[in-house]
Design a protein around this motif. Sequence first.
Motif, short mmCIF file in Angstrom:
data_model
loop_
_atom_site.label_atom_id
_atom_site.label_comp_id
_atom_site.label_asym_id
_atom_site.label_seq_id
_atom_site.Cartn_x
_atom_site.Cartn_y
_atom_site.Cartn_z
N UNK A 117 0.83 -1.20 0.00
CA UNK A 117 0.00 0.00 0.00
C UNK A 117 0.86 1.25 0.00
N UNK A 118 0.96 1.90 -1.15
CA UNK A 118 1.83 3.06 -1.31
C UNK A 118 1.19 4.01 -2.31
N UNK A 119 0.62 5.08 -1.79
CA UNK A 119 0.01 6.07 -2.67
C UNK A 119 -1.23 5.56 -3.38
N UNK A 120 -1.63 6.32 -4.40
CA UNK A 120 -2.86 6.00 -5.12
C UNK A 120 -2.67 4.79 -6.04
N UNK A 121 -1.50 4.70 -6.67
CA UNK A 121 -1.37 3.78 -7.80
C UNK A 121 -0.55 2.51 -7.57
N UNK A 122 0.22 2.43 -6.51
CA UNK A 122 1.20 1.35 -6.46
C UNK A 122 0.58 -0.04 -6.58
N UNK A 123 -0.59 -0.24 -5.94
CA UNK A 123 -1.18 -1.57 -5.95
C UNK A 123 -1.84 -1.91 -7.28
N UNK A 124 -2.09 -0.90 -8.11
CA UNK A 124 -2.78 -1.14 -9.39
C UNK A 124 -1.96 -0.60 -10.55
N UNK A 125 -0.64 -0.67 -10.42
CA UNK A 125 0.21 0.05 -11.36
C UNK A 125 0.11 -0.44 -12.80
N UNK A 126 -0.37 -1.66 -13.03
CA UNK A 126 -0.46 -2.16 -14.40
C UNK A 126 -1.89 -2.37 -14.89
N UNK A 208 -16.13 11.70 -2.06
CA UNK A 208 -15.64 12.35 -3.28
C UNK A 208 -14.16 12.70 -3.15
N UNK A 209 -13.71 12.92 -1.95
CA UNK A 209 -12.33 13.33 -1.74
C UNK A 209 -11.67 12.42 -0.71
N UNK A 210 -10.42 12.09 -0.97
CA UNK A 210 -9.66 11.38 0.06
C UNK A 210 -8.22 11.87 0.06
N UNK A 211 -7.65 11.81 1.24
CA UNK A 211 -6.29 12.30 1.45
C UNK A 211 -5.47 11.18 2.08
N UNK A 212 -4.26 11.01 1.59
CA UNK A 212 -3.45 9.89 2.09
C UNK A 212 -2.04 10.31 2.46
N UNK A 213 -1.49 9.56 3.39
CA UNK A 213 -0.08 9.74 3.78
C UNK A 213 0.55 8.36 3.83
N UNK A 214 1.71 8.26 3.24
CA UNK A 214 2.48 7.01 3.29
C UNK A 214 3.88 7.35 3.78
N UNK A 215 4.42 6.45 4.59
CA UNK A 215 5.81 6.62 4.99
C UNK A 215 6.41 5.26 5.26
N UNK A 216 7.63 5.04 4.86
CA UNK A 216 8.31 3.81 5.25
C UNK A 216 9.82 4.02 5.30
N UNK A 217 10.45 3.15 6.05
CA UNK A 217 11.91 3.12 6.13
C UNK A 217 12.35 1.72 5.74
N UNK A 218 13.40 1.62 4.96
CA UNK A 218 13.89 0.30 4.55
C UNK A 218 15.41 0.31 4.55
#
Lengths: 360, 157
Positions: A117-126, A208-218
Amino acid sequence: MKLKINLPYAFVFLLSPCFSQDTKFSVHGYLNQAYGQSDRYQYYGIPEEGTIDLRNIALQFNLKYGLKNSLVIQMNSRRVGESPVGEFIDDVELDWGFYQYEHDETLSLKVGKVPLPLGIYNEIRDVGTVLPFYRIPTNVYGEGTWTSETVDGVVVSKSWMPGEWMLDLDLFYGGWDSVTSQSADSYTPVRNEDATGFQFWVTLPGERWRFGVHSHRRRPTEAFDETIGRDHQDISIGSVEGEYEHFLFRGEYVRATFEPEGSSWKAWYLHLGTSFSEKWALNFMRSRGRITLVVPFFATGSGDYDDDALGLNYSFTPRQVLKFEYHRTEGYSVEDLSPDFFFEPPVRLDYFLISFSASF
Amino acid sequence: MRKKLLRTHICAGVFSAVILPTCLSLALTRPVFAQNEPAYRIVVHPDNPITTLTKKDLKNIFLKRVVKWPDGEPIIPVDLSPDSSVRDAFSRDIHKRSPDCVNACWQRKLFSGRGVPPCTFPEESAILEFVRNHVGAIGYVSAVGDANGVKTLKVIP
């Protein structure tokens, strides 16, 4: 043809408990096929002479038993044109595969190779039928390079619905393989471990609107370049997504920091989409990225990456979409020149893509 | 500098010549939907003790955010095919979105491994047959016509 299936994942499926007699099995899939051509040089696998070798095909097998347990496998075949990234992609790969336990409607646990789960598109990138352009914004997501579509580990998801609001939280831990580079023509596989992070979404009343925050350390376990440290890398993404009637707005900002101290990648995109009718949609995207690299005792260099795009989509049905898109870019992602942002100016090129997407 | 200016002008030109007029024309030609009685009715198995559902309940059931009836029975929502006018009416009334929009939402969930959409049937007769044979099933059919062997629920705002 090479076929790569990771045995530990197979064990996850074999050992998964089956608690209920009520078993449902479904198969879904998608195809995303494109022709791309640039006006000069090669950009993310798209050469001047054009290529039709841009494709994503996936098949998903979903086995659900009872209300609480499910197994999901998605196999994928991906072609990235002339891109050097293609060297690290097998003809057929396990896209993802995981066991999911749903404690109730609001709490679930996924174990295995799980979509990250990373941002709007990562899980559906293709998944071309739900994307405005053939590719998701490369400045923010990379071309499957600096980050990963999946995490080999655990994802815990929790939802809350206070009144008309919706809050969704995903916590994850694990590792992943990625491919990364310092120049456009040279890529190196890197294993990332101890990736810990979250994705949090707030959906406003009315949905209609959503706001997201993602953060990770690797922690990269191998240095992909001697100047880049291996201690850790931090990534943060802020996202906003809104729709009103025939209009769609999306925007994201990413900030990645890595060693040596002071080095970073910052990028954003804004996407405005509008649908003329049930069939036609027009999309406009503006994207910018800036890399800053500190080389101790030598210099600090920075380079800008621009990508402006205009696209016209025609939906035969919601699951069959034809796209025409034109991109104007300027930066250092030219694979056959591989300009060095320390010493050389950015390269400008235009390219277009015609793609067809279908899903079932 | 001149190139940058030219680029800015091109972007501004595209915006003012294509995107802005499109936005304005679409805003002005926004369709108005009838606010009368719904063109659909909600049907469940006759043994289901439920008699009324709110629109919010229905939305959560058909998006699979709620998966169990109050008595613990699993809910099995079933949809009509996306080109059905009854589905269109149901979708706009309950989800406040077109079936295409809801379909896009399900594709995002499906291909990110977050859920599978409800089963879809091409005919209302198939929906009725399915609901008659499954205790936890819920579907919708047109407001007129024969609906023997199923229970019709009252929908409250």
